[in-house]
Design a protein around this motif. Structure first.
Motif, mmCIF file in Angstrom:
data_model
loop_
_atom_site.group_PDB
_atom_site.id
_atom_site.type_symbol
_atom_site.label_atom_id
_atom_site.label_comp_id
_atom_site.label_asym_id
_atom_site.label_seq_id
_atom_site.Cartn_x
_atom_site.Cartn_y
_atom_site.Cartn_z
ATOM 1 N N GLU A 142 35.811 33.959 34.496
ATOM 2 C CA GLU A 142 36.529 32.998 35.631
ATOM 3 C C GLU A 142 37.222 32.109 34.613
ATOM 4 O OE1 GLU A 142 36.620 30.844 39.816
ATOM 5 O OE2 GLU A 142 34.459 32.273 38.635
ATOM 6 N N LYS A 164 36.345 42.484 40.876
ATOM 7 C CA LYS A 164 37.169 41.796 42.199
ATOM 8 C C LYS A 164 36.905 40.268 41.366
ATOM 9 C CE LYS A 164 35.805 44.115 46.325
ATOM 10 N NZ LYS A 164 35.042 44.103 47.506
ATOM 11 N N ALA A 165 35.933 40.282 40.640
ATOM 12 C CA ALA A 165 35.746 38.772 39.984
ATOM 13 C C ALA A 165 36.374 38.313 39.025
ATOM 14 C CB ALA A 165 34.791 38.401 40.306
ATOM 15 N N ALA A 168 40.678 38.966 39.286
ATOM 16 C CA ALA A 168 40.820 38.056 39.783
ATOM 17 C C ALA A 168 41.409 37.285 38.798
ATOM 18 C CB ALA A 168 40.749 38.083 41.423
ATOM 19 N N ALA A 169 40.626 36.541 38.832
ATOM 20 C CA ALA A 169 40.546 35.690 37.589
ATOM 21 C C ALA A 169 41.607 36.278 36.167
ATOM 22 C CB ALA A 169 39.769 35.169 36.955
ATOM 23 N N LEU A 172 45.031 37.816 37.947
ATOM 24 C CA LEU A 172 45.654 37.642 39.136
ATOM 25 C C LEU A 172 46.564 36.085 38.741
ATOM 26 C CD1 LEU A 172 43.889 39.754 41.939
ATOM 27 C CD2 LEU A 172 46.297 39.857 40.704
ATOM 28 N N ALA A 173 44.748 35.713 38.930
ATOM 29 C CA ALA A 173 44.938 33.906 38.532
ATOM 30 C C ALA A 173 46.084 33.824 37.528
ATOM 31 C CB ALA A 173 43.976 33.176 39.159
ATOM 32 N N LEU A 199 43.463 45.812 44.153
ATOM 33 C CA LEU A 199 43.143 44.718 44.204
ATOM 34 C C LEU A 199 44.509 43.741 43.894
ATOM 35 C CD1 LEU A 199 40.331 42.510 43.911
ATOM 36 C CD2 LEU A 199 40.496 41.837 41.622
ATOM 37 N N GLY A 200 44.924 44.600 43.292
ATOM 38 C CA GLY A 200 46.514 43.456 43.051
ATOM 39 C C GLY A 200 46.624 43.994 41.410
ATOM 40 N N VAL A 201 45.987 44.326 40.985
ATOM 41 C CA VAL A 201 46.174 43.919 39.088
ATOM 42 C C VAL A 201 47.250 44.960 38.851
ATOM 43 C CG1 VAL A 201 45.951 43.852 36.543
ATOM 44 C CG2 VAL A 201 43.697 42.764 38.572
#
Length: 314
Positions: A142, A164-165, A168-169, A172-173, A199-201
């Motif tokens: 992250e 997930k962590a 997301a990092a 996505l972010a 998750l959206g990746v």
């Protein structure tokens, strides 16, 4: 009658995934056929070869490698610059062994600072690997993903335990590429890719690390798994398996007995360094021949040999 060669026509194609920024950025994948089968179709982008460095001095490495890096190994930035200048890898893999909770237990913030300094000091793409401790890696990645924002690094890797962590990092972010690590099983690889997608990746931002072993250590199972993944991706047009594959060969080959046994304990095996190089080259060449789009090695001689192997076949 003139000979007409039979051609295997596949429905699917491996995604193209770009890693890095600038002139030395590269793309993995893009192939529409099995590895190096240029007689069947488009083989896409040539495989890439990277070299491993650590965030700490490599005290567990063989003496010759410790000697080679003795002037730079205490500073990851200088180590990375030295490797790029002297050995010209396609990419550098920075492995954060110093963050291991059972070792120095470096903080995620400290790892982020190191990663930022390294990526800004080199021109080749950066792959970032963790400790193997899933909980700690999630925290490290992250901070690291944030610190190298804008450099399009590959974060190696998200697992079923921390996807997930990490997803997301990194995915996505902060716009990095995500390595999806599973354990030599086509179903586990597919499941993790699906989870990252949910998750959206984007699948176009995922590179698979489906596991690794050294030649002679269940290697035929690894080979058959990659075969099945590629045949499903190409022949069945399975989009959940159409990601390029990266294999961190050095993480495995320098830990087996053929590589670490002292000459005094196995004199019939010959020089320890040459044995380690042989294990690394044999594993890397074999895994590329079956479908890996990138490999990570440790020894400069392995890097030189595998790059020549790719140039001869690609």
């Amino acid at each position: 009658m003139a000979f007409k060669m039979s051609v295997q026509d596949y429905k699917g194609k491996i995604n193209e995934v770009e890693v890095g920024k600038g002139e030395k950025a590269f793309k993995l994948g893009g192939t529409g056929t099995m590895a190096f089968y240029d007689f069947d179709g488009d083989t896409g982008n040539a495989p890439k070869v990277g070299i491993e460095i650590l965030d700490i001095a490599p005290e567990e490495w063989i003496p010759s490698l410790q000697e080679l890096y003795k002037d730079v190994a205490v500073n990851p930035v200088e180590w990375a610059k030295y490797v790029e200048k002297e050995f010209n890898p396609d990419f550098i893999c920075l492995r954060f062994l110093g963050a291991d909770p059972n070792g120095l237990d470096k903080s995620p913030e400290a790892c982020g600072e190191i990663a930022k300094a390294v990526v800004e000091a080199i021109t080749v793409p950066l792959v970032i690997a963790g400790t193997g401790n899933h909980d700690k890696d999630a925290k490290v990645f992250e901070k690291v993903a944030a610190s190298v924002e804008g450099h399009n690094c590959l974060i190696l890797a998200a697992t079923e335990e921390n996807y997930k962590a990490v997803g997301a990092a990194a995915g996505l972010a902060y716009g990095q590429k995500v390595g999806a690590e599973s354990s030599v099983d086509i179903n586990l690889a597919k499941q993790l890719n699906v989870l990252l997608g949910q998750l959206g990746v984007k699948y176009e931002d995922v590179i698979m690390h489906i596991g690794c072993s050294s030649v002679g250590y269940g290697f035929e199972y690894l080979i058959s798994t990659i075969d099945r993944i590629r045949l499903a991706a190409l022949g069945q047009n399975d989009k959940t398996l159409q990601m390029p594959i990266i294999t961190p060969v050095s993480f495995e080959t320098w830990n087996v007995k053929e590589s670490i046994a002292e000459v005094e304990d196995a004199p019939e095996w010959g020089d320890r360094e040459e044995r380690g190089i042989g294990m690394e080259i044999s594993t890397a060449a074999s895994i590329m021949a079956v479908g890996a789009d990138a490999v990570i090695v440790r020894h400069p001689k392995s890097l030189e040999t595998i790059k020549s192997f790719v140039e001869a076949l690609a």
